[in-house]
Design a protein around this motif. Structure first.
Motif, short mmCIF file in Angstrom:
data_model
loop_
_atom_site.label_atom_id
_atom_site.label_comp_id
_atom_site.label_asym_id
_atom_site.label_seq_id
_atom_site.Cartn_x
_atom_site.Cartn_y
_atom_site.Cartn_z
N PHE A 151 0.82 -1.22 0.00
CA PHE A 151 0.00 0.00 0.00
C PHE A 151 0.85 1.27 0.00
N ARG A 152 1.72 1.43 1.00
CA ARG A 152 2.49 2.67 1.11
C ARG A 152 3.70 2.69 0.18
N GLY A 153 4.09 1.55 -0.37
CA GLY A 153 5.20 1.50 -1.31
C GLY A 153 4.73 1.36 -2.73
N TYR A 154 4.29 0.16 -3.08
CA TYR A 154 3.98 -0.16 -4.48
C TYR A 154 2.81 0.65 -5.03
N LEU A 155 1.66 0.61 -4.34
CA LEU A 155 0.50 1.35 -4.85
C LEU A 155 0.70 2.86 -4.74
N MET A 156 1.35 3.32 -3.68
CA MET A 156 1.61 4.75 -3.53
C MET A 156 2.44 5.26 -4.71
N GLN A 157 3.50 4.55 -5.06
CA GLN A 157 4.34 4.97 -6.18
C GLN A 157 3.62 4.76 -7.50
N ILE A 207 0.30 4.60 -8.28
CA ILE A 207 -0.77 5.57 -8.49
C ILE A 207 -0.20 6.96 -8.62
N GLY A 208 0.88 7.24 -7.88
CA GLY A 208 1.50 8.56 -7.92
C GLY A 208 2.09 8.90 -9.28
N VAL A 209 2.78 7.93 -9.93
CA VAL A 209 3.34 8.22 -11.25
C VAL A 209 2.24 8.32 -12.30
N LEU A 210 1.12 7.67 -12.06
CA LEU A 210 -0.01 7.78 -13.00
C LEU A 210 -0.75 9.10 -12.82
N ALA A 211 -1.08 9.44 -11.55
CA ALA A 211 -1.82 10.67 -11.28
C ALA A 211 -0.93 11.91 -11.29
N TRP A 239 -1.83 13.58 -3.48
CA TRP A 239 -3.04 13.40 -2.69
C TRP A 239 -3.90 12.24 -3.18
N ILE A 240 -3.91 11.99 -4.48
CA ILE A 240 -4.71 10.87 -4.98
C ILE A 240 -4.18 9.53 -4.46
N PRO A 241 -2.87 9.25 -4.58
CA PRO A 241 -2.40 7.99 -3.98
C PRO A 241 -2.59 7.92 -2.47
N LEU A 242 -2.47 9.05 -1.77
CA LEU A 242 -2.71 9.06 -0.33
C LEU A 242 -4.14 8.65 -0.01
N VAL A 243 -5.09 9.25 -0.70
CA VAL A 243 -6.50 8.96 -0.43
C VAL A 243 -6.85 7.53 -0.83
N LEU A 244 -6.46 7.13 -2.04
CA LEU A 244 -6.85 5.81 -2.54
C LEU A 244 -6.22 4.69 -1.71
N THR A 245 -4.94 4.78 -1.43
CA THR A 245 -4.30 3.70 -0.67
C THR A 245 -4.85 3.62 0.75
#
Length: 304
Positions: free
Chosen positions: A156-162, A164-168, A172-178
């Protein structure tokens, strides 16, 4: 910086789809099977514990996270061609002092709160300690609970955060979604059945707490320590018949559980205090930019 590191490696969209599809697909299949077969998960857990013992059930349940974590890290290393260090932190090397500071802070707090409640409400607890089962529990917990919490943090805080972050291309979007997804997965915990949906405020709030720590500190070390201590100390100190971790712990909570304003206390009071301590110690600043700012692709790095 923490999220933007992913731009330096193989970060095409499909690479970030496979692992989440597999993981969430597995969770969905499990949920569908339970619903279609009308299974009583709590009763199944009770029967397993009676048959195998709580230590063996805990060991079997935690063992799957070893496979999950190994699979995730191997995928990152060989498919994304990304060093695990850059999935962990933006620093030159992993700062284990941060991990141990967060671990110690949470461990001392949880032990203190438990001891205080035990002496304030002795009727709510029974002394559950037995040497041999507890020693087995200690071994299982020390080795496997950090594996479980590390998988959740790396996912969550590593893989998805990065990812979603490179996509968005923002924070704030990766923070909220994860945070929402992390909390939402706890909906299947037995605590939700017993306490009601209000407990989801705590789980989602915990997701936000861990996500804020990661973004403000530009690394996962604090979140890894925080999460490991929280689950480890809980498993060793207190168990109950209605919790996800039913263990041979020191104490057993025999009170009738209920959830009200006490669910909000960690989210509204305790977590902000923790964030304040971390912010002062590690001199966090520029909160707006780190939590809501843009994620910029480093120069001379192309999308792959």
């Amino acid at each position: 910086m923490f999220i933007a590191q992913a731009f330096k490696y193989e970060h095409s969209f499909w690479r970030y789809l496979v692992i989440p599809i597999l993981f969430f697909g597995l969770m969905s299949l499990n949920y569908v099977a339970v619903e279609m077969l009308d299974l009583d998960v709590n009763e199944m857990m009770r029967q397993q514990i009676e048959s195998k013992g709580s230590n063996r059930v805990l060991f079997e349940n935690l063992l799957s996270f070893l496979v999950f974590l190994a699979g995730l890290l191997l995928w990152v290393k060989y498919v994304h061609k990304q060093p695990i260090k850059t999935l962990t932190t933006s620093r030159e090397k992993v700062d284990w002092s941060r991990f141990w500071f967060a671990f110690t802070l949470v461990a001392v707090f949880n032990i203190g709160i438990t001891v205080l409640d035990y002496y304030s409400n002795p009727q709510d607890y029974v002394f559950n300690f037995q040497w041999e089962p507890f020693l087995y529990l200690l071994l299982i917990s020390v080795f496997l609970i950090p594996i479980q919490t590390s998988f959740e943090e790396y996912f969550f805080r590593g893989y998805l955060m990065q990812g979603i972050g490179v996509l968005a291309k923002n924070r704030w979007i990766p923070l909220v979604l994860t945070s929402v997804i992390f909390g939402g997965l706890h909906y299947f915990n037995p605590e939700v059945t017993k306490l009601g949906n209000i407990i989801m405020i705590y789980y989602i709030g915990t997701g936000f707490m861990l996500g804020i720590m990661t973004l403000m500190d530009e690394g996962m070390e604090l979140a890894l320590g925080f999460h490991a201590a929280n689950n480890l100390i809980t498993a060793l100190l207190v168990t109950a018949d209605w919790t996800a971790f039913q263990t041979n712990s020191i104490l057993k909570d025999v009170s009738e559980p209920s959830a009200g304003w006490d669910v909000l206390i960690p989210v509204l009071i305790i977590y902000p205090i923790f964030l304040f301590i971390f912010a002062r110690k590690y001199k966090w600043n520029n909160w707006s930019e780190k939590l809501f700012g843009r994620v910029k692709r480093p120069e001379n790095v192309t999308i792959t």
